[in-house]
Design a protein around this motif. Structure first.
Motif, PDB file in Angstrom:
ATOM      1  N   LEU A   1       1.403  11.317   0.553  1.00  0.00           N
ATOM      2  CA  LEU A   1       0.598  10.107   0.448  1.00  0.00           C
ATOM      3  C   LEU A   1      -0.813  10.446  -0.010  1.00  0.00           C
ATOM      4  CD1 LEU A   1       1.497   8.389   3.870  1.00  0.00           C
ATOM      5  CD2 LEU A   1       2.831   8.427   1.760  1.00  0.00           C
ATOM      6  N   ASP A   2      -1.396   9.540  -0.774  1.00  0.00           N
ATOM      7  CA  ASP A   2      -2.792   9.669  -1.190  1.00  0.00           C
ATOM      8  C   ASP A   2      -3.670   9.242  -0.021  1.00  0.00           C
ATOM      9  OD1 ASP A   2      -5.335   9.415  -2.212  1.00  0.00           O
ATOM     10  OD2 ASP A   2      -4.715   8.458  -4.079  1.00  0.00           O
ATOM     11  N   GLY A   3      -4.114  10.208   0.777  1.00  0.00           N
ATOM     12  CA  GLY A   3      -4.870   9.910   1.984  1.00  0.00           C
ATOM     13  C   GLY A   3      -6.220   9.295   1.710  1.00  0.00           C
ATOM     14  N   GLN A   4      -6.878   9.702   0.633  1.00  0.00           N
ATOM     15  CA  GLN A   4      -8.189   9.137   0.322  1.00  0.00           C
ATOM     16  C   GLN A   4      -8.075   7.663  -0.051  1.00  0.00           C
ATOM     17  OE1 GLN A   4     -11.139  10.770   0.868  1.00  0.00           O
ATOM     18  NE2 GLN A   4      -9.651  12.142   1.827  1.00  0.00           N
TER      19      GLN A   4
ATOM     20  N   VAL B   1       0.835  -1.211   0.000  1.00  0.00           N
ATOM     21  CA  VAL B   1       0.000   0.000   0.000  1.00  0.00           C
ATOM     22  C   VAL B   1       0.867   1.258   0.000  1.00  0.00           C
ATOM     23  CG1 VAL B   1      -1.690   1.322   1.319  1.00  0.00           C
ATOM     24  CG2 VAL B   1      -1.955  -1.154   1.080  1.00  0.00           C
ATOM     25  N   LEU B   2       1.918   1.261   0.813  1.00  0.00           N
ATOM     26  CA  LEU B   2       2.778   2.445   0.884  1.00  0.00           C
ATOM     27  C   LEU B   2       3.379   2.766  -0.484  1.00  0.00           C
ATOM     28  CD1 LEU B   2       4.083   4.626   2.629  1.00  0.00           C
ATOM     29  CD2 LEU B   2       5.952   3.031   3.117  1.00  0.00           C
ATOM     30  N   LEU B   3       3.814   1.737  -1.206  1.00  0.00           N
ATOM     31  CA  LEU B   3       4.361   1.972  -2.545  1.00  0.00           C
ATOM     32  C   LEU B   3       3.302   2.522  -3.494  1.00  0.00           C
ATOM     33  CD1 LEU B   3       6.614  -1.183  -3.043  1.00  0.00           C
ATOM     34  CD2 LEU B   3       7.378   1.187  -2.838  1.00  0.00           C
ATOM     35  N   GLU B   4       2.080   2.041  -3.362  1.00  0.00           N
ATOM     36  CA  GLU B   4       1.008   2.457  -4.275  1.00  0.00           C
ATOM     37  C   GLU B   4       0.594   3.911  -4.083  1.00  0.00           C
ATOM     38  OE1 GLU B   4      -2.180  -0.217  -3.543  1.00  0.00           O
ATOM     39  OE2 GLU B   4      -1.359  -1.851  -4.769  1.00  0.00           O
ATOM     40  N   ILE B   5       0.685   4.416  -2.874  1.00  0.00           N
ATOM     41  CA  ILE B   5       0.086   5.730  -2.579  1.00  0.00           C
ATOM     42  C   ILE B   5       1.119   6.831  -2.355  1.00  0.00           C
ATOM     43  CG2 ILE B   5      -1.899   4.589  -1.526  1.00  0.00           C
ATOM     44  CD1 ILE B   5      -0.819   5.511   1.215  1.00  0.00           C
ATOM     45  N   THR B   6       2.400   6.545  -2.543  1.00  0.00           N
ATOM     46  CA  THR B   6       3.459   7.479  -2.142  1.00  0.00           C
ATOM     47  C   THR B   6       4.172   8.081  -3.336  1.00  0.00           C
ATOM     48  OG1 THR B   6       3.836   6.185  -0.138  1.00  0.00           O
ATOM     49  CG2 THR B   6       5.574   7.714  -0.775  1.00  0.00           C
TER      50      THR B   6
ATOM     51  N   PRO C   1      -8.090  -1.223   5.835  1.00  0.00           N
ATOM     52  CA  PRO C   1      -8.420  -1.432   7.258  1.00  0.00           C
ATOM     53  C   PRO C   1      -7.503  -0.609   8.156  1.00  0.00           C
ATOM     54  CG  PRO C   1      -8.245  -3.535   6.085  1.00  0.00           C
ATOM     55  CD  PRO C   1      -7.738  -2.474   5.146  1.00  0.00           C
ATOM     56  N   CYS C   2      -8.003  -0.269   9.336  1.00  0.00           N
ATOM     57  CA  CYS C   2      -7.235   0.580  10.249  1.00  0.00           C
ATOM     58  C   CYS C   2      -5.874  -0.023  10.587  1.00  0.00           C
ATOM     59  CB  CYS C   2      -8.032   0.822  11.533  1.00  0.00           C
ATOM     60  SG  CYS C   2      -9.465   1.890  11.314  1.00  0.00           S
ATOM     61  N   ALA C   3      -5.807  -1.351  10.723  1.00  0.00           N
ATOM     62  CA  ALA C   3      -4.528  -1.989  11.057  1.00  0.00           C
ATOM     63  C   ALA C   3      -3.480  -1.718   9.985  1.00  0.00           C
ATOM     64  CB  ALA C   3      -4.721  -3.494  11.243  1.00  0.00           C
ATOM     65  N   ILE C   4      -3.907  -1.666   8.724  1.00  0.00           N
ATOM     66  CA  ILE C   4      -2.969  -1.384   7.631  1.00  0.00           C
ATOM     67  C   ILE C   4      -2.609   0.093   7.624  1.00  0.00           C
ATOM     68  CG2 ILE C   4      -2.636  -1.437   5.132  1.00  0.00           C
ATOM     69  CD1 ILE C   4      -2.675  -4.188   6.476  1.00  0.00           C
ATOM     70  N   VAL C   5      -3.582   0.959   7.868  1.00  0.00           N
ATOM     71  CA  VAL C   5      -3.314   2.402   7.873  1.00  0.00           C
ATOM     72  C   VAL C   5      -2.259   2.731   8.926  1.00  0.00           C
ATOM     73  CG1 VAL C   5      -4.302   4.688   8.221  1.00  0.00           C
ATOM     74  CG2 VAL C   5      -5.633   2.929   7.050  1.00  0.00           C
ATOM     75  N   VAL C   6      -2.403   2.173  10.125  1.00  0.00           N
ATOM     76  CA  VAL C   6      -1.432   2.428  11.190  1.00  0.00           C
ATOM     77  C   VAL C   6      -0.041   2.011  10.747  1.00  0.00           C
ATOM     78  CG1 VAL C   6      -0.721   1.741  13.512  1.00  0.00           C
ATOM     79  CG2 VAL C   6      -3.109   2.307  13.060  1.00  0.00           C
ATOM     80  N   ARG C   7       0.065   0.869  10.112  1.00  0.00           N
ATOM     81  CA  ARG C   7       1.380   0.382   9.690  1.00  0.00           C
ATOM     82  C   ARG C   7       1.957   1.193   8.534  1.00  0.00           C
ATOM     83  NH1 ARG C   7       3.113  -4.914  11.070  1.00  0.00           N
ATOM     84  NH2 ARG C   7       1.981  -5.628  12.893  1.00  0.00           N
ATOM     85  N   VAL C   8       1.124   1.642   7.637  1.00  0.00           N
ATOM     86  CA  VAL C   8       1.612   2.474   6.531  1.00  0.00           C
ATOM     87  C   VAL C   8       2.204   3.770   7.071  1.00  0.00           C
ATOM     88  CG1 VAL C   8       0.890   3.858   4.544  1.00  0.00           C
ATOM     89  CG2 VAL C   8       0.104   1.492   4.772  1.00  0.00           C
ATOM     90  N   ILE C   9       1.495   4.415   7.984  1.00  0.00           N
ATOM     91  CA  ILE C   9       2.006   5.666   8.558  1.00  0.00           C
ATOM     92  C   ILE C   9       3.278   5.388   9.359  1.00  0.00           C
ATOM     93  CG2 ILE C   9       1.502   7.570  10.121  1.00  0.00           C
ATOM     94  CD1 ILE C   9       0.008   7.664   7.439  1.00  0.00           C
TER      95      ILE C   9
END
Length: 342
Positions: A253-256, A239-244, A262-270
């Motif tokens: 980062l593409d926040g939208q 995900v980080l590669l896709e949105i950065t 899922p929240c668990a992935i969002v926390v890890r991406v940040i």
């Protein structure tokens, strides 16, 4: 007819077998003189003297530690192994003496391994050590990464790996092995010194075991947490590669797009983005899952959903949510030192 249970010799041999020939060159064993590392040293000597070297770190934290290190050297010589004493002679400061000693121990072992061309450093951490680690992290409120406990192996430096071949063996097994082979071993008094967290937990573990939470179940929890942690980390990396995209020395980062995860992935991406941007020249800031969750779940995600601006700082990084739904991360400006002339 069921097979006979494997002997202690066989079980230790199987644990060591993967490290007998890989990688080429010597492997360094860390031996304190306790039953766990003494058993590791003896089993390694039986497996192949030419493969292994031995090092003892003398932390000089109590009288007699130098003599204890010499005693390990004498046993290593009897087993035909080359032994080196590494002394920690830095000043002792602060109350976190065990944490400081641990950092120094791995630094000394890594430097010595590099000096002798060893690609592996072996330690004798056991199932009991893993259980204590998981319980400590559970008490501290860790997520899956912390509850995964100690890894079977991890990098120490380029070309050098730390491996723990005995994580599936109990301390009782290794004590029994030493007694069977009539090996002398030391009992570290800090193991029962209740000033230290691990010592206090050792007193509690038998009580927890009576309720079913024994060392084997805590170690199994570590295996499950590690499995989940790996899956979450791999997805977060994608995900980080896709949105950065890079932006003036930082990241945008593409926040939208991120909000659809899922929240668990969002926390890890940040978390991964913060690690990427954090200033390398600053002293590392201890990670606190609660702080990261408060930033992401209580502040950042609501701001993105409501398309409002947000500015926060964490781990030396300025995080900005912008009205159009993007997130910008850049190294935060250095804090001004307080004016002491007042």
């Amino acid at each position: 007819m069921s097979a006979a249970p494997a002997s202690l010799d066989d079980r230790l041999d199987r644990a060591l077998a993967p490290f007998l020939n890989e990688p080429a060159g010597p492997a360094l064993i860390a031996v304190s003189g306790g039953p766990d590392s003494t058993a590791l040293m003896h089993a390694a000597a039986r497996a192949g003297k030419d493969r292994f070297r031995v090092a003892t770190v003398d932390h000089a934290l109590r009288p007699g530690s130098a003599d204890e290190a010499l005693g390990v050297g004498r046993l290593a010589a009897e087993l035909g192994l080359v032994h080196t004493i590494l002394t920690w002679d830095a000043p002792r400061r602060g109350s976190r003496i065990q944490a400081s000693a641990r950092s120094a121990r791995y630094r000394l072992l890594t430097d010595h391994a590099a000096g002798i061309g060893a690609g592996l450093v072996l330690t004798a951490h056991t199932l009991d050590d893993q259980a204590e680690t998981v319980l400590m992290r559970l008490i501290a409120g860790s997520g899956p990464s912390g509850l995964a406990g100690m890894r079977d192996e991890r990098p120490l430096a380029p070309g050098i790996r730390l491996v723990r071949p005995f994580l599936s063996l109990s301390k009782a097994d290794l004590v029994a092995y030493c007694e069977m082979h009539r090996l002398p071993f030391l009992c570290d008094p800090s193991n029962t010194d209740e000033r230290f967290t691990r010592a206090r937990l050792r007193r509690l573990l038998p009580l927890l075991a009576e309720e079913g939470l024994n060392a084997a179940r805590l170690a199994r929890l570590a295996v499950r947490a590690r499995r989940d942690d790996t899956a979450l980390r791999q997805r977060a990396e994608v995900v980080l590669l896709e949105i950065t995209r890079t932006d003036d020395g930082g990241l945008r980062l593409d926040g939208q797009r991120l909000c659809r995860e899922p929240c668990a992935i969002v926390v890890r991406v940040i978390d991964a983005a913060l690690d990427t941007v954090a200033p390398a020249h600053e002293a590392p800031v201890p990670k606190r899952l609660e702080r990261l969750e408060a930033l992401v779940l209580d502040a950042l995600l609501p701001a993105l959903t409501e398309r409002r601006a947000l500015r926060r700082t964490l781990r030396g990084v300025l995080i900005e949510a912008e009205g159009e739904g993007t997130i910008r991360l850049v190294a935060a400006p250095p804090r001004r030192a307080p004016d002491r002339r007042r």
